[in-house]
Enzyme design. Structure first.
Site, PDB file in Angstrom:
ATOM      1  N   GLU A  99       0.939  -1.041   0.069  1.00  0.00           N
ATOM      2  CA  GLU A  99       0.206   0.018  -0.091  1.00  0.00           C
ATOM      3  C   GLU A  99       0.839   1.448  -0.009  1.00  0.00           C
ATOM      4  OE1 GLU A  99      -2.917   2.221   3.218  1.00  0.00           O
ATOM      5  OE2 GLU A  99      -1.826   0.495   3.755  1.00  0.00           O
ATOM      6  N   PHE A 100       0.439   2.210  -0.782  1.00  0.00           N
ATOM      7  CA  PHE A 100       1.315   3.360  -1.002  1.00  0.00           C
ATOM      8  C   PHE A 100       0.552   4.396   0.323  1.00  0.00           C
ATOM      9  CE2 PHE A 100       2.171   7.955  -1.814  1.00  0.00           C
ATOM     10  CZ  PHE A 100       3.451   7.827  -2.170  1.00  0.00           C
ATOM     11  N   ILE A 101       1.251   4.889   1.044  1.00  0.00           N
ATOM     12  CA  ILE A 101       0.701   5.928   1.894  1.00  0.00           C
ATOM     13  C   ILE A 101       1.143   7.367   1.700  1.00  0.00           C
ATOM     14  CG2 ILE A 101       0.629   6.408   4.463  1.00  0.00           C
ATOM     15  CD1 ILE A 101       0.418   3.497   5.192  1.00  0.00           C
TER      16      ILE A 101
ATOM     17  N   ASP B  23      13.385  -1.557  14.163  1.00  0.00           N
ATOM     18  CA  ASP B  23      14.505  -0.496  13.559  1.00  0.00           C
ATOM     19  C   ASP B  23      13.953   0.824  13.666  1.00  0.00           C
ATOM     20  OD1 ASP B  23      16.591   0.476  12.359  1.00  0.00           O
ATOM     21  OD2 ASP B  23      16.027  -0.396  10.420  1.00  0.00           O
TER      22      ASP B  23
HETATM   23  P1  ADP Z   1      14.736   0.919   2.259  1.00  0.00           P
HETATM   24  O1  ADP Z   1      14.257  -0.531   2.437  1.00  0.00           O
HETATM   25  O2  ADP Z   1      15.600   1.114   1.206  1.00  0.00           O
HETATM   26  O3  ADP Z   1      15.295   1.486   3.690  1.00  0.00           O
HETATM   27  P2  ADP Z   1      12.202   2.489   3.098  1.00  0.00           P
HETATM   28  O4  ADP Z   1      11.377   1.237   3.276  1.00  0.00           O
HETATM   29  O5  ADP Z   1      12.768   3.241   4.020  1.00  0.00           O
HETATM   30  O6  ADP Z   1      13.480   1.818   2.096  1.00  0.00           O
HETATM   31  O7  ADP Z   1      11.471   3.378   2.104  1.00  0.00           O
HETATM   32  C1  ADP Z   1      12.177   4.214   1.104  1.00  0.00           C
HETATM   33  C2  ADP Z   1      11.435   5.389   0.949  1.00  0.00           C
HETATM   34  O8  ADP Z   1       9.982   5.349   0.725  1.00  0.00           O
HETATM   35  C3  ADP Z   1      11.450   6.331   2.327  1.00  0.00           C
HETATM   36  O9  ADP Z   1      11.461   7.811   1.924  1.00  0.00           O
HETATM   37  C4  ADP Z   1      10.037   6.159   3.010  1.00  0.00           C
HETATM   38  O10 ADP Z   1       9.575   7.173   3.724  1.00  0.00           O
HETATM   39  C5  ADP Z   1       9.248   5.899   1.746  1.00  0.00           C
HETATM   40  N1  ADP Z   1       8.401   4.964   2.024  1.00  0.00           N
HETATM   41  C6  ADP Z   1       8.239   3.882   2.494  1.00  0.00           C
HETATM   42  N2  ADP Z   1       7.172   2.913   2.679  1.00  0.00           N
HETATM   43  C7  ADP Z   1       5.999   3.751   2.117  1.00  0.00           C
HETATM   44  C8  ADP Z   1       4.862   3.606   1.757  1.00  0.00           C
HETATM   45  N3  ADP Z   1       4.242   2.347   2.182  1.00  0.00           N
HETATM   46  N4  ADP Z   1       4.190   4.451   1.026  1.00  0.00           N
HETATM   47  C9  ADP Z   1       4.810   5.736   0.689  1.00  0.00           C
HETATM   48  N5  ADP Z   1       6.017   5.976   0.951  1.00  0.00           N
HETATM   49  C10 ADP Z   1       6.845   4.783   1.456  1.00  0.00           C
END
Ligand code: ADP
Length: 274
Positions: free
Chosen positions: A118-120, A223
């Site tokens: 899901e994109f938030i 984390d």
């Molecule tokens: P990584 O696994 O490389 O550390 P992250 O899970 O931290 O990556 O996500 C990378 C970027 O995407 C971050 O800036 C985070 O805020 C954004 N992000 C992560 N999950 C979502 C989501 N479900 N919807 C929108 N943005 C997201």
């Protein structure tokens, strides 16, 4: 990755044109296939990189059926994202704090893997740390385990493997699979014997340092630093990118040195947890 995937292909998707991208879908691109199949979309309108991650490549996929968030990793096995999905599902199961719902994990055609979730949409103005503290405490309180400390599978913290075998006693788990395991990595990878030896002395003293504490397993994000906390458009906290396991609730604050938690956070947290 996006450029690598969207090349000319002759699959049944071949005719689907991305008008603005002027490219067609690749043969067997599993991400697009899922989004255009089970994901319920009939058109992917736009694919946009999302920055800010540490380990993976992230993109948002805008479709006629909403937006998906997709992470890919060219080297990782699917087990890495399966563990992320299991962590997200475990946190979702507590119905306490918002986390993105994972939708699909799979492998990329040649090597590597992906996760679709899901994109938030996040708020730029942030939110209230007291809400974060309160909802996190509720998650710790609700997320209990009958199997002891550990998790249903090993996972990764950053890209470092994190072993999670079920263990009855917190001191044993923390000594062996957290501090002890990390100290071994320090010795093997950096040959830092000094730190290793000091660490061994700490490990020996752990049962004494933690004696008489009654520690029950709580579901931890694992984390929780500022990069993995956001606020949605309603200003409610969202926690992302976990390395979940069941542990001592205060182990969650192991990353607090770079989480920016202030007094309102801790006050709200301990009001719930006591
Ligand atoms: P990584 O696994 O490389 O550390 P992250 O899970 O931290 O990556 O996500 C990378 C970027 O995407 C971050 O800036 C985070 O805020 C954004 N992000 C992560 N999950 C979502 C989501 N479900 N919807 C929108 N943005 C997201």
């Amino acid at each position: 990755f996006v450029q690598g995937v969207f090349v000319q292909g002759r699959s049944r998707w071949h005719q689907r044109r991305f008008s603005h991208l002027k490219i067609t879908m690749a043969d067997g691109d599993p991400i697009c296939e899922w989004i255009l199949g089970e994901g319920g979309a009939s058109k992917i309108k736009r694919v946009t990189p999302v920055g800010g991650g540490c380990i993976n490549v992230a993109n948002r996929y805008d479709t006629d059926f909403g937006v998906y968030f997709v992470k890919t990793n060219r080297d990782a096995e699917t087990s890495m994202f399966e563990a992320e999905a299991a962590g997200l599902n475990a946190m979702l199961g507590t119905k306490t704090i918002r986390v993105p719902k994972p939708r699909k994990v799979g492998s990329l055609p040649r090597k590597g893997s992906y996760i679709i979730m899901e994109f938030i949409e996040f708020s730029f103005s942030g939110g209230n740390q007291a809400d974060l503290g309160r909802q996190l405490a509720r998650m710790h309180k609700t997320g209990t385990s009958e199997s002891g400390f550990g998790f249903v599978m090993d996972n990764t913290i950053g890209s470092t493997p994190q072993p999670n075998p079920w263990t009855n006693d917190w001191v044993d788990f923390y000594r062996e699979y957290r501090l002890g395991y990390q100290l071994k990595l320090v010795q093997q990878q950096y040959r830092d014997n000094d730190l290793y030896e000091k660490g061994q002395r700490l490990l020996e003293r752990l049962p004494f340092l933690l004696k008489d504490l009654k520690i029950t397993p709580s579901l931890l994000h694992g984390d929780l630093w500022s990069g993995n906390v956001a606020y949605d458009k309603e200003g409610m906290p969202v926690i992302l990118d976990p390395a979940c396991y069941y542990g001592h609730n205060e182990a969650e604050f192991g990353m607090s040195w770079c989480a920016g938690f202030g007094d309102p956070f801790y006050k709200a947290y301990f009001e719930v947890l006591g």
